[in-house]
Enzyme design. Structure first.
Site, mmCIF file in Angstrom:
data_model
loop_
_atom_site.group_PDB
_atom_site.id
_atom_site.type_symbol
_atom_site.label_atom_id
_atom_site.label_comp_id
_atom_site.label_asym_id
_atom_site.label_seq_id
_atom_site.Cartn_x
_atom_site.Cartn_y
_atom_site.Cartn_z
ATOM 1 N N CYS A 1 -45.109 83.655 51.231
ATOM 2 C CA CYS A 1 -45.732 82.730 52.183
ATOM 3 C C CYS A 1 -45.645 83.250 53.614
ATOM 4 O O CYS A 1 -46.531 82.984 54.433
ATOM 5 C CB CYS A 1 -45.063 81.362 52.114
ATOM 6 S SG CYS A 1 -44.978 80.634 50.468
ATOM 7 N N ASP B 1 -39.489 77.440 49.058
ATOM 8 C CA ASP B 1 -39.367 76.374 48.065
ATOM 9 C C ASP B 1 -39.479 76.930 46.649
ATOM 10 O O ASP B 1 -38.755 76.517 45.745
ATOM 11 C CB ASP B 1 -40.448 75.317 48.291
ATOM 12 C CG ASP B 1 -40.198 74.502 49.542
ATOM 13 O OD1 ASP B 1 -39.416 74.949 50.394
ATOM 14 O OD2 ASP B 1 -40.788 73.415 49.670
ATOM 15 N N ASP C 1 -43.903 75.773 53.155
ATOM 16 C CA ASP C 1 -44.179 74.344 53.288
ATOM 17 C C ASP C 1 -43.645 73.688 54.553
ATOM 18 O O ASP C 1 -44.359 72.947 55.231
ATOM 19 C CB ASP C 1 -43.596 73.590 52.086
ATOM 20 C CG ASP C 1 -44.276 73.933 50.778
ATOM 21 O OD1 ASP C 1 -45.179 74.792 50.784
ATOM 22 O OD2 ASP C 1 -43.894 73.354 49.748
ATOM 23 N N SER D 1 -42.861 68.659 44.305
ATOM 24 C CA SER D 1 -43.636 69.772 44.838
ATOM 25 C C SER D 1 -45.103 69.387 44.902
ATOM 26 O O SER D 1 -45.584 68.545 44.138
ATOM 27 C CB SER D 1 -43.466 70.992 43.928
ATOM 28 O OG SER D 1 -44.486 71.935 44.144
#
Length: 557
Positions: free
Chosen positions: A47, A79, A121, A470
């Site tokens: 990410c 995550d 996130d 999630s």
């Protein structure tokens, strides 16, 4: 007058300027706006692995546009990597750490504006919290979505790997097939590819006007993403000159727009928690009930994973968030007069966007033929969730279930039971003491829900928790149950075998036990000892608010 004049102007600030000269300032630079580049680059996760390229493009563009950029780092927690472990307790906590870090660096150095670059996130809401706290000109640059993995002609995401774990334990696939999914699910840089939490929050930020049009759905590895980062820096310089600040943009109407878009694209339950937190920080009166109000009028029009067929790069190719907003605007479901960081209203930005999505795509549907006639994030209440809970009901074939409670005091205990095939059709799985205080940190339950789906029970079992889910979760799942067990919520009084009703149609989450019995249980209940008393988790548990108010740490309930 610039805020940074406090460190660059006057005889008394000669020592300050001496330090700045050492990092590249010259005589002509002391009258230029100092712009923070909050760089979330990290090799921890795909990410964030591409963020340094974007931050450096933004840094260069800011300098060419007349600003003096100053780069600093922020942290991230993956995550996907921490999922199902004790490390996941640090995920939501990292939102606050990111917000605190950006606020500390920018205010500590009297910066005139900030451009934050984030990927995983919590990077998005963390940056937004900081921007709302500081209220200095700000722009967010999303790191971009990962492209889908490919296997046997099918698109894969990281959720495919989680579900494969359930499939192998139920005998649907073998270890060789599991390894093939593992090796192909994440092909490069970028945030998880479905309409999961990162892509949901980037879409919300674009809708609220703090990032550029189309930027929230671009692929991380495409050239247009780097070009958009450079353009974002130019916009920040202009915003400083025009004194466009986050609280000018983060209005009640802007939050309503964000909720509408999140419903339309089928976004993550985590958006409820994060938008409540950002709104509270911005001084906007947003409640969990506003999500239900907007859900009733906004349909799901995008066919996106986890419950649909397509991934976020497909949405981008179909017209991105501007196309979705245009459809909502034309239907009277969006406030077009909301302003953006570019100094234009949504009406102006969307003027040239077609009124119909392209005919050669299937990702975005017309409002006359939606995926679902109402939004997918339902707010359930009842004696199990007096303050409310969040259910993701898109694609749910069984929206109503009454069944026996299967009670677990942690995610690990629940997952073990699922993998040992001890959960049966009709059960209502309860995972408690996983809330903001009790966890602490409100872990996401992707491992248990994916295992349930992988075993073919996704439409036959309900799962409720005071933790989170999630963005990759789907099925009859209810999270954010408040009050949580650790502060005396009713979810802490549930006993094995109790009858529980989950009714998405009636918006009900009910423990079917009479009040006399509940009163006895409540009298016998005692607050458990905290799992952590020191370190950041201990501090977080002492400070954090209820999830129904965003689980923030700087504003007590």
């Amino acid at each position: 007058m610039l805020r940074s004049d406090a460190v660059t102007k006057g005889i008394q600030r000669s020592p300050n300027r001496a330090m700045l000269r050492a990092v590249g300032f010259g005589d002509a630079d002391f009258g230029k706006p100092i712009l923070g580049i909050a760089n979330g680059y990290s090799t921890i996760t795909p990410c964030n692995i591409g963020l340094d390229v974007l931050a450096k493009r933004a840094e260069e563009a800011a300098r060419l546009a007349g600003g003096m950029p100053q780069m600093f780092g922020t942290i991230t927690v993956s995550d996907g990597i921490s999922m199902g472990t004790e490390g996941m307790k640090y995920s939501l906590v990292s939102r606050e750490v990111i917000a605190d870090a950006i606020e500390t660096a920018c205010n500590g150095q009297s910066m005139d504006g900030v451009l934050a670059v984030g990927g995983c996130d919590k990077n998005m809401p963390g940056a937004m919290l900081a921007m709302a706290r500081m209220n200095i000109p700000s722009v967010f640059v999303y790191g971009g979505t990962i492209k889908p993995g490919k296997l046997g002609g099918c698109d894969l995401t990281v959720v495919s790997a989680f579900e494969a774990v359930g499939q192998i334990t139920s005998g649907k696939i073998d270890e060789e097939q599991l390894t093939a999914v593992e090796k192909n699910a994440c092909p490069g840089a970028g945030s998880c590819g479905g309409m999961f939490t990162a892509n949901t929050m980037s879409a919300a930020i674009e809708t609220m006007g703090l990032s550029l049009p189309y930027s929230s759905t671009m692929a991380a590895e495409d050239q247009e993403k780097a070009d958009s980062a450079a353009r974002s820096a130019e916009v920040l310089v202009d915003a400083v000159k025009a004194n466009i600040r986050p609280l000018d943009l983060l209005t009640t109407e802007a939050f309503e727009n964000a909720i509408s878009v999140i419903m339309a694209v089928g976004g993550s339950t985590n958006a409820v928690l994060h938008l409540l937190a950002i709104a509270r920080t911005a001084g906007v009166d947003l409640s969990i009930d506003d999500f239900e109000r907007i859900r009733q009028r906004v349909p799901v029009i995008c066919d996106l994973k986890p419950s649909g067929r397509f991934v976020t790069v497909d949405l981008h190719n179909a017209g991105g968030i501007p196309q979705v907003m245009k459809l909502l605007l034309d239907a009277g479901l969006l406030h077009g007069d909301c302003q953006t960081v570019e100094g234009k209203s949504l009406n102006e930005l969307l003027a040239d966007v077609p009124s119909e999505p392209p005919a050669d795509q299937e990702v975005i549907r017309p409002l006359t033929n939606p995926m679902y006639s109402k939004g997918h994030l339902a707010i359930l209440k009842g004696n199990l969730a007096i303050e409310g809970s969040v259910a993701k009901i898109s694609g749910v074939k069984t929206p109503v279930l009454t069944g026996p409670a299967r009670v677990f005091e942690s995610e690990e205990d629940c997952l073990a039971s699922i993998l040992e095939k001890k959960i049966n059709a009709g059960d209502v799985v309860v995972i408690r003491y996983e809330g903001p205080v009790g966890g602490p940190g409100m872990r996401e339950m992707l491992a248990p829900t994916s295992a349930i789906v992988g075993q073919g029970l996704g439409d036959k079992v309900a799962l409720i928790t005071d933790g989170r889910f999630s963005g990759g979760t789907y099925g009859l799942v209810v999270g954010h149950v408040a009050p949580e067990a650790a502060v005396g919520g009713t979810i802490g009084l549930v006993q094995e075998g109790d009858s529980i009703t989950v009714d998405a149609n009636q918006l009900l989450l009910q423990l079917n036990v009479d009040e006399t019995e509940l009163a006895k249980r409540r009298a016998a209940w005692s607050k458990p000892k905290p799992r952590y008393t020191t370190g950041i988790l201990g501090k977080y548990a002492r400070l954090v608010s209820t999830s129904s108010k965003g689980a923030v740490t700087d504003q007590p309930d």
